[in-house]
Design a protein around this motif. Structure first.
Motif, PDB file in Angstrom:
ATOM      1  N   SER A   2     -29.397 -13.307 -17.866  1.00 54.42           N
ATOM      2  CA  SER A   2     -29.851 -11.937 -17.623  1.00 54.42           C
ATOM      3  C   SER A   2     -31.315 -11.984 -17.213  1.00 54.42           C
ATOM      4  N   ASP A  63     -22.527 -18.285 -16.368  1.00 57.65           N
ATOM      5  CA  ASP A  63     -23.161 -17.191 -17.091  1.00 57.65           C
ATOM      6  C   ASP A  63     -22.149 -16.195 -17.639  1.00 57.65           C
ATOM      7  N   SER A  64     -20.859 -16.463 -17.451  1.00 55.92           N
ATOM      8  CA  SER A  64     -19.842 -15.512 -17.905  1.00 55.92           C
ATOM      9  C   SER A  64     -19.737 -15.516 -19.416  1.00 55.92           C
ATOM     10  N   TRP A 370     -25.637 -13.844 -11.463  1.00 58.64           N
ATOM     11  CA  TRP A 370     -24.654 -14.446 -12.358  1.00 58.64           C
ATOM     12  C   TRP A 370     -23.850 -15.484 -11.603  1.00 58.64           C
ATOM     13  N   THR A 388     -21.493  -4.276 -17.271  1.00 59.28           N
ATOM     14  CA  THR A 388     -20.450  -5.301 -17.318  1.00 59.28           C
ATOM     15  C   THR A 388     -19.718  -5.357 -15.986  1.00 59.28           C
ATOM     16  N   PHE A 401     -19.029 -10.779 -16.765  1.00 59.39           N
ATOM     17  CA  PHE A 401     -20.472 -10.940 -16.863  1.00 59.39           C
ATOM     18  C   PHE A 401     -21.055  -9.689 -17.500  1.00 59.39           C
TER      19      PHE A 401
END
Length: 403
Positions: A2, A63-64, A370, A388, A401
């Protein structure tokens, strides 16, 4: 991940009293973390020593926060339940659709009976019903609450030969489908009764939707024509095509209508976009600045901005009131989809470069990048608060994500 990334562009910003200020930034638009690495000398890490075993996934970034992995073939389409945002439906090249949970990745229902790849899925406006369509023209509809007990469809709809897209009416259980045979079909659910068949395009209906008030249908065609329809009568109120030199000369690939149902924005393989007034069919403006086909367009619901995304890897931001170019955002490869956030001037984009990015359209800053997919991101769905994103990819996976 993030992260907040400084992404540079040529942007026009508004001052506090609303006057336009031209601000030119002669810098690379790519986010800072995507820029070329500095030469730090030879890699002396253990993995780089000749003869040592190297893990090809050692540097893979993911990054999930969750995923769904049952498709095993490209995932062409995803949608999120409009009320219970934990529920997702996805469809793919395995000739199946799935209902699953975004928080756990749990499969709730496997939806079969298709004859080819499932290329379009969607929940109705209340989420009570969900539909999926395949490339052979099979359209099935299920009761969302009952599907876990029985995956038998509520309705199997007779219609066109090859369905290219689906769109639910914004105020009721009416489903619209566009097809490769040049027709659109509209059904009333849950009865599955065909209400109208729309004929007027000469080639595949590549894109279409109800306007936000549900009173009009707009469709774009492979032959470059745009038709504005009356849903009740199936009559064409207005038609635009290449006979007007001001309009598109090639296939219309995408379109979007604005929040007050007065304008439609179209994108084309001719590298341009057109802004058309829905009530009178007049061409309001032409938007260019792309080097290749435009594949995705969208109006911001909170500002006077709109965006166009292209195979050339750029997303252009436009002020619809002035038709002025506000700035350019860049991916490393073709842009596949863009969507504005419901309550802010942010937009999310996906790309062949495998990333999902969130941008601030006012400044050009990339707020999040992401990673996690290993191939083209083909589609995504977004929560109401925009925090999201659920994506589907050519790699056969759906990933979640969260900011």
């Amino acid at each position: 991940m993030s992260n907040h990334e400084e992404s540079d562009s040529e942007f026009i910003r508004q001052d506090e009293v609303g006057e336009t200020v031209d601000t030119h930034y002669d810098m690379d638009l790519s986010p800072s973390d995507d820029s070329a690495d500095e030469d730090m000398g030879p890699d002396t890490s253990a993995a780089a020593v000749p003869g040592e075993d190297m893990d090809p996934m050692a540097n893979f970034e993911d990054d999930s926060v969750q995923g769904f992995f049952e498709h095993h073939e490209p995932v062409y389409t995803v949608d999120m339940h409009p009320v219970n945002e934990l529920l997702l439906i996805s469809g793919g090249g395995d000739d199946k659709a799935y209902l699953w949970r975004r928080d756990t990745g749990e499969q709730l229902a496997e939806l079969t009976g298709f004859d080819d790849s499932v290329t379009s899925v969607g929940f109705s406006v209340t989420g009570d019903l969900m539909a999926a369509a395949d490339m052979r023209g099979k359209v099935q509809v299920w009761n969302t609450d009952a599907v876990q007990a029985s995956t038998a469809p509520l309705a199997s709809l007779d219609g066109p030969d090859e369905v290219l897209w689906l769109d639910w009416h914004p105020r009721g259980n009416i489903l619209l489908a566009g097809s490769a045979d040049g027709t659109m079909w509209m059904w009333m659910l849950p009865l599955g009764k065909c209400m109208n068949v729309f004929s007027g395009h000469s080639m595949a209906v590549t894109c279409g939707q109800f306007t936000r008030d549900g009173k009009t249908i707009v469709t774009g065609c492979e032959d470059g024509s745009l038709v504005i329809w009356d849903p009740k009568t199936a009559a064409a109120n207005h038609r635009l095509d290449g006979h007007d030199a001001r309009f598109h000369s090639e296939t219309i690939t995408c379109l979007d209508t604005n929040a007050d149902s007065t304008l439609v924005l179209t994108g084309s393989t001719d590298h341009t976009a057109r802004l058309v007034h829905l009530q009178n069919g007049n061409i309001v403006g032409s938007l260019g600045n792309h080097a290749e086909s435009i594949e995705t367009v969208g109006f911001s619901p909170t500002t006077t901005l709109a965006a166009t995304g292209s195979v050339d890897g750029t997303v252009n931001i436009w002020d619809i009131k002035t038709l002025k170019h506000r700035g350019t955002l860049r991916h490393e490869d073709a842009v596949t989809k863009l969507q504005w956030h419901a309550d802010s001037p942010l937009l999310t984009t996906t790309s062949v470069d495998t990333t999902v990015k969130v941008w601030d359209a006012r400044t050009g800053n990339c707020e999040h990048t992401w990673r996690g997919h290993q191939n083209t991101v083909l589609d995504f769905a977004m929560s109401r608060d925009g925090r999201t994103i659920v994506s589907g990819s050519d790699d056969g996976c759906c990933l979640v994500f969260s900011a």
